[in-house]
Design an enzyme around this catalytic site. Structure first.
Site, short mmCIF file in Angstrom:
data_model
loop_
_atom_site.label_atom_id
_atom_site.label_comp_id
_atom_site.label_asym_id
_atom_site.label_seq_id
_atom_site.Cartn_x
_atom_site.Cartn_y
_atom_site.Cartn_z
N ASP A 7 0.80 -1.30 0.02
CA ASP A 7 0.01 0.05 0.06
C ASP A 7 0.93 1.15 -0.05
OD1 ASP A 7 -2.36 1.69 0.16
OD2 ASP A 7 -2.58 0.96 2.35
N ASP A 9 -0.17 5.06 1.00
CA ASP A 9 -0.37 5.96 2.47
C ASP A 9 -0.37 5.30 3.40
OD1 ASP A 9 -0.44 8.16 0.45
OD2 ASP A 9 -2.71 7.95 0.14
N GLN A 52 -6.83 6.05 -5.05
CA GLN A 52 -6.64 7.51 -5.24
C GLN A 52 -7.99 8.21 -5.75
OE1 GLN A 52 -3.94 9.22 -4.08
NE2 GLN A 52 -2.95 7.44 -3.60
N SER A 53 -8.82 7.82 -4.87
CA SER A 53 -10.18 8.43 -5.00
C SER A 53 -10.20 9.90 -5.22
CB SER A 53 -11.22 7.80 -4.28
OG SER A 53 -11.07 8.28 -2.98
#
Length: 201
Positions: A7, A9, A52-53
């Protein structure tokens, strides 16, 4: 090929309550870049799988995300480290895509791109949705007690799956806990080497 899916972040860099939307907001976690370098030196190829919405929500654009990743790659290189690729889902939750974690689409894409059976691939992240997506894709799952799971640190013994199952029952069974990316790197590098298959005569 020794392939590892991480992942972004909360695992490699500090997470935020909203979004990492500019290069100035991207800050590596202490020891994370060095952990990637040690894994690289141990023969591991590393790719990122990240939601990354903010793109789908219109909060930042691909140019900003590319600038963030350019900074990330520069800092990795300065530490003697490398991430091979970043696989990302740009969609908003309401888009109903197959690539937004906890859906396994990003992991499936990675397996196809690299031609690696996902059952041989370790995947580590700090968020439940990353671990669930990895498990759904058939990966070997690991939870890092940083970012969204920092509250578990000190409550779960390193590598103690029974403690983790009691405190985080929604995690896939068999998930290994680690304090951070550095501790996970130590664990992974200590595994016995798997012999390469002999070439056919």
């Amino acid at each position: 090929m020794k392939l590892l899916i991480l992942d972004r972040d909360g695992t490699l860099n500090r997470s935020r309550d909203d979004y990492v939307a500019s290069p100035d907001e991207w800050e590596a976690l202490p020891g994370a870049l060095e952990a990637v370098a040690r894994l690289n030196q141990g023969g591991w190829r590393i790719v990122l799988a990240t939601n990354q919405s903010g793109i789908g929500r219109g909060l930042f654009d691909m140019a900003s995300l590319n600038a963030i990743h350019a900074k990330m790659h520069r800092q990795l290189a300065a530490a003697g480290a490398r991430v091979d690729a970043v696989f990302l889902c740009p969609h908003a939750p309401e888009d109903g895509c197959a690539c937004r974690k906890p859906e396994p689409g990003l992991f499936t894409q990675i397996g196809l791109r690299y031609g690696v059976p996902l059952g041989t691939v370790h995947a580590a992240g700090n968020a439940l949705r990353h671990v669930r997506a990895a498990q759904a894709a058939g990966c070997r799952t690991h939870l890092l007690m940083t970012g969204k799971s920092e509250h578990l640190r000190g409550r779960v013994g390193a590598g103690t799956m029974s403690d983790l199952a009691a405190l985080a029952p929604d995690l896939p069974a068999g998930t290994h806990p680690h304090d951070d990316l550095g501790a996970f790197a130590d664990w992974l590098l200590a595994l016995p080497a798997i012999p390469e298959p002999s070439p056919r005569p």
